[in-house]
Design an enzyme around this catalytic site. Structure first.
Site, PDB file in Angstrom:
ATOM      1  N   LYS A   1       0.814  -1.221   0.000  1.00 37.75           N
ATOM      2  CA  LYS A   1       0.000   0.000   0.000  1.00 37.75           C
ATOM      3  C   LYS A   1       0.844   1.267   0.000  1.00 37.75           C
ATOM      4  O   LYS A   1       0.515   2.246  -0.686  1.00 37.75           O
ATOM      5  CB  LYS A   1      -0.950   0.003   1.195  1.00 37.75           C
ATOM      6  CG  LYS A   1      -2.086  -0.996   1.086  1.00 37.75           C
ATOM      7  CD  LYS A   1      -3.051  -0.853   2.248  1.00 37.75           C
ATOM      8  CE  LYS A   1      -4.219  -1.808   2.110  1.00 37.75           C
ATOM      9  NZ  LYS A   1      -5.222  -1.627   3.184  1.00 37.75           N
TER      10      LYS A   1
ATOM     11  N   ASP B   1     -10.083   2.522   2.315  1.00 36.36           N
ATOM     12  CA  ASP B   1     -10.073   1.789   3.581  1.00 36.36           C
ATOM     13  C   ASP B   1     -10.826   2.552   4.663  1.00 36.36           C
ATOM     14  O   ASP B   1     -11.560   1.965   5.460  1.00 36.36           O
ATOM     15  CB  ASP B   1      -8.634   1.526   4.036  1.00 36.36           C
ATOM     16  CG  ASP B   1      -7.970   0.410   3.244  1.00 36.36           C
ATOM     17  OD1 ASP B   1      -8.658  -0.571   2.908  1.00 36.36           O
ATOM     18  OD2 ASP B   1      -6.766   0.522   2.951  1.00 36.36           O
TER      19      ASP B   1
ATOM     20  N   ALA C   1       0.472  -0.608  14.459  1.00 39.73           N
ATOM     21  CA  ALA C   1       0.972   0.633  13.868  1.00 39.73           C
ATOM     22  C   ALA C   1       1.500   0.405  12.459  1.00 39.73           C
ATOM     23  O   ALA C   1       2.354   1.151  11.989  1.00 39.73           O
ATOM     24  CB  ALA C   1       2.070   1.222  14.761  1.00 39.73           C
TER      25      ALA C   1
END
Length: 290
Positions: free
Chosen positions: A83, A119, A146
């Site tokens: 991503k 998302d 994270a």
């Protein structure tokens, strides 16, 4: 990329009509995205195909994007671990992707790459569907993890007015993500932050080991994982009587804008959750029989 995708690429090159989309990640065999998007394509009689790509490494993903620039692929959904690379390779970046430095949609147009992220929309959709009385404005959200998954949804939570705390085993990673996201994001010192949480989101790939007993009675618990749909984390939350939100709802929520971006038309009316659940049940039966 996987060899089984090559016929679809060739078809797109030869006819010039079939719109080819897909999802890229590694691993990718677990993804339900091809099931969902191809169900929409069939229901809407759209001349297209949606396939899974599994680049071996960043160089493989770069090659896949080059195929898109060359007009062989119309668009991609992107999942872990690509991503952030998808964001970096784009020429044009939508605000949702820019807010988090991450993209889960790439659209190819005349040699250019447009990046976007749905998302965050997926999380908002899932909360609205499965926790309709929950209001993010002013809520304290504790994010477990994270990594890329946490980064991808944080912007939408902050924009909706939530106060976000990141709880991660490696504190330095949480601090780095909080610094990137800016105001409204803090690093949780320890699990004590859970006692004040209105919403807890698991953005880890593995089941978290936290004490759900410290959560408030009206807290909402979400798991971004969707295989299984009822994860051990959500099962434990339900045993406590807490409202839960599953990752399948998030997947469906982000699939709609992804479909429209890749295929150029809105998705047709279809009970996509029923389609996904039927596929999962069938896959479970096949595994049991094997």
């Amino acid at each position: 990329m996987k060899m089984e995708t090559e016929p679809a690429i060739c078809q797109a090159r030869i006819t010039g009509r079939v719109r080819l989309g897909g999802v890229a990640g590694n691993p990718i065999g677990h993804s339900l995205s091809p099931i969902l998007h191809n169900a929409w394509l069939e229901a809407g009689a759209v001349d297209g195909s949606y396939v899974a790509f599994q680049p071996k490494d960043p160089n493989g993903f770069r090659t896949l994007v080059a195929a898109g620039r060359a007009g062989l692929i119309h668009g991609l959904n992107v999942t872990a671990p690509f991503k952030e690379q998808a964001f970096a390779l784009a020429d044009d970046i939508a605000p949702a992707a820019k807010a988090t430095g991450s993209a889960n949609i790439l659209v190819f147009d005349n040699g250019r790459v447009r990046a976007d992220s749905a998302d965050g929309e997926g999380v908002l959709y899932a909360l609205a569907e499965q926790a309709p009385s929950f209001d993010l404005k002013g809520a304290h959200v504790v994010m477990l993890g994270a990594g890329g998954a946490a980064r991808a949804v944080a912007g939408a939570l902050i924009e909706a007015g939530a106060r976000l705390s990141i709880l991660n085993r490696t504190r330095s990673r949480a601090e780095a993500l909080a610094a990137d996201l800016g105001a409204g994001v803090a690093v949780a010192e320890d699990e004590g932050a859970l006692a004040d949480a209105d919403l807890v989101i698991n953005a880890l790939s593995a089941p978290p080991s936290i004490d759900l007993g410290v959560l408030k009675a009206d807290a909402v618990v979400m798991d971004m994982t969707y295989k299984p749909v009822l994860t051990p984390f959500l099962a434990a939350a339900q045993a406590r009587g807490l409202i839960t939100v599953d990752g399948l709802a998030m997947l469906i929520g982000q699939a709609g804008p992804s479909f429209e971006a890749i295929f150029g038309v809105p998705p047709p009316p279809l009970d996509l959750r029923a389609v996904a659940m039927a596929h999962l049940a069938s896959a479970t039966d096949m595994d049991a029989a094997a």
